[in-house]
Design a protein around this motif. Structure first.
Motif, PDB file in Angstrom:
ATOM      1  N   GLY A   1      -3.327  -7.377   6.122  1.00 42.73           N
ATOM      2  CA  GLY A   1      -2.524  -6.296   6.181  1.00 42.73           C
ATOM      3  C   GLY A   1      -1.577  -6.582   5.202  1.00 42.73           C
ATOM      4  N   ALA A   2      -1.116  -5.450   4.187  1.00 45.52           N
ATOM      5  CA  ALA A   2      -0.028  -5.056   3.029  1.00 45.52           C
ATOM      6  C   ALA A   2       1.094  -6.335   3.781  1.00 45.52           C
ATOM      7  CB  ALA A   2      -0.281  -4.141   2.835  1.00 45.52           C
ATOM      8  N   ASP A   3       2.173  -6.451   2.802  1.00 46.31           N
ATOM      9  CA  ASP A   3       3.372  -7.099   3.106  1.00 46.31           C
ATOM     10  C   ASP A   3       4.079  -5.589   3.444  1.00 46.31           C
ATOM     11  OD1 ASP A   3       2.763 -10.080   2.825  1.00 46.31           O
ATOM     12  OD2 ASP A   3       2.439  -9.637   0.420  1.00 46.31           O
ATOM     13  N   ALA A   4       3.950  -4.793   2.559  1.00 45.94           N
ATOM     14  CA  ALA A   4       4.652  -3.495   2.842  1.00 45.94           C
ATOM     15  C   ALA A   4       3.582  -1.944   2.439  1.00 45.94           C
ATOM     16  CB  ALA A   4       6.354  -3.491   2.047  1.00 45.94           C
ATOM     17  N   VAL A   5       4.044  -1.511   3.762  1.00 46.74           N
ATOM     18  CA  VAL A   5       3.492  -0.150   3.479  1.00 46.74           C
ATOM     19  C   VAL A   5       4.163   1.292   2.750  1.00 46.74           C
ATOM     20  CG1 VAL A   5       1.292   1.180   4.206  1.00 46.74           C
ATOM     21  CG2 VAL A   5       1.782  -0.773   4.691  1.00 46.74           C
ATOM     22  N   VAL A   6       4.061   1.795   2.244  1.00 49.38           N
ATOM     23  CA  VAL A   6       4.860   2.925   2.295  1.00 49.38           C
ATOM     24  C   VAL A   6       3.972   4.520   2.171  1.00 49.38           C
ATOM     25  CG1 VAL A   6       6.755   4.919   0.305  1.00 49.38           C
ATOM     26  CG2 VAL A   6       6.581   1.911   0.636  1.00 49.38           C
ATOM     27  N   ASP A   7       4.879   5.119   3.565  1.00 43.55           N
ATOM     28  CA  ASP A   7       3.995   6.097   3.836  1.00 43.55           C
ATOM     29  C   ASP A   7       5.110   7.385   2.727  1.00 43.55           C
ATOM     30  OD1 ASP A   7       3.579   8.819   5.123  1.00 43.55           O
ATOM     31  OD2 ASP A   7       4.006   8.306   6.454  1.00 43.55           O
ATOM     32  N   ALA A   8       4.263   8.771   2.288  1.00 43.25           N
ATOM     33  CA  ALA A   8       4.908   9.204   1.179  1.00 43.25           C
ATOM     34  C   ALA A   8       4.247  10.418   1.350  1.00 43.25           C
ATOM     35  CB  ALA A   8       5.282   8.728  -0.769  1.00 43.25           C
TER      36      ALA A   8
ATOM     37  N   ALA B   1       0.877  -1.224  -0.216  1.00 43.59           N
ATOM     38  CA  ALA B   1       0.010  -0.128   0.156  1.00 43.59           C
ATOM     39  C   ALA B   1       0.790   1.334   0.072  1.00 43.59           C
ATOM     40  CB  ALA B   1      -0.738  -0.246   1.216  1.00 43.59           C
ATOM     41  N   VAL B   2       1.002   1.982  -0.403  1.00 45.68           N
ATOM     42  CA  VAL B   2       1.495   3.181  -0.678  1.00 45.68           C
ATOM     43  C   VAL B   2      -0.424   4.557  -0.261  1.00 45.68           C
ATOM     44  CG1 VAL B   2       2.676   5.113  -2.424  1.00 45.68           C
ATOM     45  CG2 VAL B   2       2.804   2.637  -2.768  1.00 45.68           C
ATOM     46  N   ILE B   3       0.828   5.574   0.717  1.00 50.16           N
ATOM     47  CA  ILE B   3       0.047   6.320   1.715  1.00 50.16           C
ATOM     48  C   ILE B   3       0.778   7.662   0.570  1.00 50.16           C
ATOM     49  CG2 ILE B   3      -1.180   7.853   2.978  1.00 50.16           C
ATOM     50  CD1 ILE B   3      -0.603   5.189   4.892  1.00 50.16           C
ATOM     51  N   GLY B   4      -0.114   7.773  -0.241  1.00 51.52           N
ATOM     52  CA  GLY B   4       0.284   9.894  -1.045  1.00 51.52           C
ATOM     53  C   GLY B   4       0.510   9.481  -1.886  1.00 51.52           C
ATOM     54  N   LEU B   5      -0.122  10.335  -3.036  1.00 52.79           N
ATOM     55  CA  LEU B   5      -0.133   9.958  -4.402  1.00 52.79           C
ATOM     56  C   LEU B   5       0.956  11.269  -4.884  1.00 52.79           C
ATOM     57  CD1 LEU B   5      -3.043   8.179  -5.431  1.00 52.79           C
ATOM     58  CD2 LEU B   5      -0.725   7.247  -4.356  1.00 52.79           C
ATOM     59  N   GLY B   6       1.884  11.959  -4.712  1.00 51.83           N
ATOM     60  CA  GLY B   6       2.629  13.207  -5.432  1.00 51.83           C
ATOM     61  C   GLY B   6       3.343  12.203  -6.189  1.00 51.83           C
ATOM     62  N   GLY B   7       4.447  12.421  -6.309  1.00 52.82           N
ATOM     63  CA  GLY B   7       5.225  12.326  -7.759  1.00 52.82           C
ATOM     64  C   GLY B   7       6.099  10.861  -7.194  1.00 52.82           C
ATOM     65  N   VAL B   8       6.552  11.311  -5.917  1.00 55.22           N
ATOM     66  CA  VAL B   8       6.876  10.344  -5.045  1.00 55.22           C
ATOM     67  C   VAL B   8       6.656   8.587  -4.666  1.00 55.22           C
ATOM     68  CG1 VAL B   8       8.728   9.166  -3.061  1.00 55.22           C
ATOM     69  CG2 VAL B   8       8.779  11.580  -4.203  1.00 55.22           C
ATOM     70  N   GLY B   9       5.351   9.006  -4.201  1.00 54.41           N
ATOM     71  CA  GLY B   9       4.500   8.011  -3.991  1.00 54.41           C
ATOM     72  C   GLY B   9       3.950   7.352  -5.736  1.00 54.41           C
ATOM     73  N   MET B  10       3.375   8.320  -6.336  1.00 53.37           N
ATOM     74  CA  MET B  10       3.458   7.823  -7.688  1.00 53.37           C
ATOM     75  C   MET B  10       4.430   6.467  -7.864  1.00 53.37           C
ATOM     76  SD  MET B  10       0.202   7.425  -9.146  1.00 53.37           S
ATOM     77  CE  MET B  10      -0.281   9.411  -9.103  1.00 53.37           C
TER      78      MET B  10
ATOM     79  N   ALA C   1       0.028   3.242   7.868  1.00 53.23           N
ATOM     80  CA  ALA C   1       0.766   2.935   7.487  1.00 53.23           C
ATOM     81  C   ALA C   1       1.266   1.203   8.691  1.00 53.23           C
ATOM     82  CB  ALA C   1       2.321   3.219   6.709  1.00 53.23           C
ATOM     83  N   PHE C   2       1.240   1.454   9.403  1.00 52.03           N
ATOM     84  CA  PHE C   2       1.824   1.260  10.784  1.00 52.03           C
ATOM     85  C   PHE C   2       0.933   0.017  10.929  1.00 52.03           C
ATOM     86  CE2 PHE C   2       2.319  -0.003  15.035  1.00 52.03           C
ATOM     87  CZ  PHE C   2       3.573  -0.601  15.432  1.00 52.03           C
ATOM     88  N   TYR C   3      -0.463   0.006  11.323  1.00 55.96           N
ATOM     89  CA  TYR C   3      -1.455  -0.353  11.211  1.00 55.96           C
ATOM     90  C   TYR C   3      -1.795  -1.831  10.486  1.00 55.96           C
ATOM     91  CZ  TYR C   3      -1.153   1.600  16.450  1.00 55.96           C
ATOM     92  OH  TYR C   3      -1.002   0.769  17.369  1.00 55.96           O
ATOM     93  N   ALA C   4      -1.686  -0.694   8.973  1.00 56.33           N
ATOM     94  CA  ALA C   4      -1.940  -1.730   7.703  1.00 56.33           C
ATOM     95  C   ALA C   4      -1.142  -2.387   7.667  1.00 56.33           C
ATOM     96  CB  ALA C   4      -2.441  -0.082   7.252  1.00 56.33           C
ATOM     97  N   ARG C   5       0.072  -2.544   7.758  1.00 55.08           N
ATOM     98  CA  ARG C   5       0.824  -3.535   7.395  1.00 55.08           C
ATOM     99  C   ARG C   5       0.317  -5.129   8.224  1.00 55.08           C
ATOM    100  NH1 ARG C   5       6.397  -3.883  11.624  1.00 55.08           N
ATOM    101  NH2 ARG C   5       4.796  -2.976  12.773  1.00 55.08           N
TER     102      ARG C   5
ATOM    103  N   GLN D   1      -8.427  -0.370   7.693  1.00 54.98           N
ATOM    104  CA  GLN D   1      -9.525  -1.887   7.987  1.00 54.98           C
ATOM    105  C   GLN D   1     -10.294  -1.808   5.828  1.00 54.98           C
ATOM    106  OE1 GLN D   1     -12.771  -0.122   9.735  1.00 54.98           O
ATOM    107  NE2 GLN D   1     -12.235  -0.709  12.096  1.00 54.98           N
ATOM    108  N   LYS D   2      -9.590  -0.714   5.212  1.00 59.44           N
ATOM    109  CA  LYS D   2     -10.390  -1.531   4.003  1.00 59.44           C
ATOM    110  C   LYS D   2      -9.025  -1.861   3.293  1.00 59.44           C
ATOM    111  CE  LYS D   2     -12.280  -0.874   0.528  1.00 59.44           C
ATOM    112  NZ  LYS D   2     -13.081  -1.404  -0.214  1.00 59.44           N
ATOM    113  N   VAL D   3      -7.395  -1.683   3.821  1.00 59.76           N
ATOM    114  CA  VAL D   3      -6.697  -2.184   3.379  1.00 59.76           C
ATOM    115  C   VAL D   3      -6.417  -3.482   3.864  1.00 59.76           C
ATOM    116  CG1 VAL D   3      -3.892  -2.664   3.341  1.00 59.76           C
ATOM    117  CG2 VAL D   3      -5.189  -0.392   3.216  1.00 59.76           C
ATOM    118  N   ARG D   4      -6.684  -3.804   4.800  1.00 60.87           N
ATOM    119  CA  ARG D   4      -6.882  -5.572   4.788  1.00 60.87           C
ATOM    120  C   ARG D   4      -7.848  -6.013   4.870  1.00 60.87           C
ATOM    121  NH1 ARG D   4      -6.589  -4.391  12.089  1.00 60.87           N
ATOM    122  NH2 ARG D   4      -4.442  -4.179  11.855  1.00 60.87           N
ATOM    123  N   GLU D   5      -9.261  -5.887   4.440  1.00 67.07           N
ATOM    124  CA  GLU D   5     -10.394  -6.425   3.830  1.00 67.07           C
ATOM    125  C   GLU D   5      -9.628  -6.402   2.007  1.00 67.07           C
ATOM    126  OE1 GLU D   5     -13.769  -4.453   1.375  1.00 67.07           O
ATOM    127  OE2 GLU D   5     -13.692  -3.886   3.242  1.00 67.07           O
TER     128      GLU D   5
END
Length: 392
Positions: free
Chosen positions: A279-286, A206-215, A296-300, A269-273
């Motif tokens: 939860g995701a194997d990895a979560v990136v906070d951008a 999961a990637v949180i934040g879709l600026g240039g780095v997140g994209m 990010a911490f709880y969605a993994r 909860q949506k990521v877990r669904e």
């Protein structure tokens, strides 16, 4: 006009570069004189190269949020700054001891010119080099005032001086406006997924934040073989664009916000669904604020990886239950420059783009003139661009 030595060539494409009798060059450049003030286009002096220095004629340079941070005084107070650092161009002169590049080489500039001697390099981790090289001489204004180059580069100009290790040769068939973006933000996002998160084939991210780095992290996850790629943002247009880079699922966190945090956060909860309840194997906070890091911490998944690549403001503080940090295991990492090694990553990624396997060209939202940087900062604030790129 001074005689052109075997270590230099006369530019036939940049009428704005004027070589002087002492070997220096007068070029146009974008500077920031004082905190928060509009940037200025003015003449700057590029000195003749020292033994390990290189003069690069800039062909394109992306407008990065870091440049705005320099202008606004959020990084340091060493005004005036010569802005710009996501750049590509052609080597036009080299110092007497330079062996890394030759005149005529097409290069992407980087701010991790590894030293090979610090404790990180000696333990085999040059991606953490603590003593990266920069040019031995300073660029100046015409009155002799020394300039501080952004990230040791300073590339909103017709030509700049850097250390030879800051030049990474890449395929000359690449579009400079595309290749130059690897110099900072795009590499940071790609590397956050590929290197720091170490995404494997078949994993979820999961990637949180879709600026240039997140994209770019989305694109990196697809390149690495992730099969579930969840894009999270508050803007529907960015979520739609993320699908072009490889997102398989999208979450509008603004629509879900209800004040709950931790395990009860609706984004978590949506990521877990989406990931079968785990939860995701990895979560990136951008993004880089406490609220998104907590998501990010709880969605993994248990033993999953959290990667912070969004740069936090200096006074931001994070509070997490220590028992949760222990009980969930895994790793909490920061990603500096995408944990990249430019000499390996830049040529590889450029070649993948030329092969049609990595859509780096989609990061170029608009191409602008050198005097359009201030306007590009305003456009950036609106959140409607991935990158404005100065083309010289």
């Amino acid at each position: 006009m001074s005689t052109i030595s075997k270590n230099s060539e006369q530019s036939d494409t940049q009428s704005h570069i004027q070589q002087q009798e002492d070997g220096s060059r007068i070029v146009r450049g974008i500077i920031s004189r004082a905190k928060g003030e509009p940037v200025e286009l003015t003449d700057i002096v590029v000195p003749a190269p020292g033994a390990h220095d290189v003069i690069v004629e800039i062909q394109a340079c992306g407008v990065c949020h870091t440049d705005l941070a320099y202008r606004n005084g959020d990084i340091e107070d060493a005004y005036p700054f010569l802005l710009g650092h996501e750049a590509a161009g052609k080597v036009i002169e080299i110092g007497d001891a330079v062996s890394h590049v030759e005149v005529g080489d097409f290069v992407v500039l980087n701010w991790r010119a590894v030293c090979g001697e610090c404790r990180a390099c000696k333990r085999g981790e040059p991606k953490y080099c603590f003593n990266t090289h920069n040019a031995s001489k300073k660029m100046t204004l015409s009155d002799g005032t020394e300039l501080t180059p952004a990230l040791g580069i300073g590339a909103f100009c017709d030509a700049t001086i850097v250390h030879e290790g800051q030049c990474t040769k890449v395929n000359p068939e690449a579009d400079p406006a595309v290749a130059g973006l690897l110099g900072c933000g795009v590499m940071a996002g790609l590397g956050a997924a590929i290197h720091t998160a170490d995404i494997k084939r078949g994993e979820s991210i999961a990637v949180i934040g879709l600026g240039g780095v997140g994209m770019a992290a989305i694109a990196g996850a697809k390149l690495a073989g992730a099969t579930t790629i969840i894009a999270i943002d508050i803007a529907d247009d960015k979520l739609e664009r993320a699908k072009e880079f490889g997102a398989t699922h999208t979450i509008n966190s603004k629509d879900l916000a209800n004040g709950e945090t931790g395990d009860n956060d609706p984004v978590v909860q949506k990521v877990r669904e989406i990931t079968d309840g785990f939860g995701a194997d990895a979560v990136v906070d951008a993004v880089g604020i406490p609220a998104t890091y907590e998501q990010a911490f709880y969605a993994r998944d248990l033993a999953g990886r959290v990667v912070l690549v969004g740069v936090p403001a200096p006074k931001r503080e994070l509070k997490l239950p220590l028992l949760d940090v222990f009980g969930r295991g895994g790793s909490l990492k920061s990603s500096w420059y995408g944990d990249c090694l430019p000499e390996h990553d830049f040529p590889m990624l450029v070649n993948l783009q030329l092969q049609g396997r990595l859509p780096l060209e989609k990061f170029v939202t608009e191409r602008i003139e050198l005097d359009g940087v201030e306007e590009a900062f305003k456009t950036m604030a609106g959140g409607n661009v991935l990158r404005s790129v100065v083309v010289l």
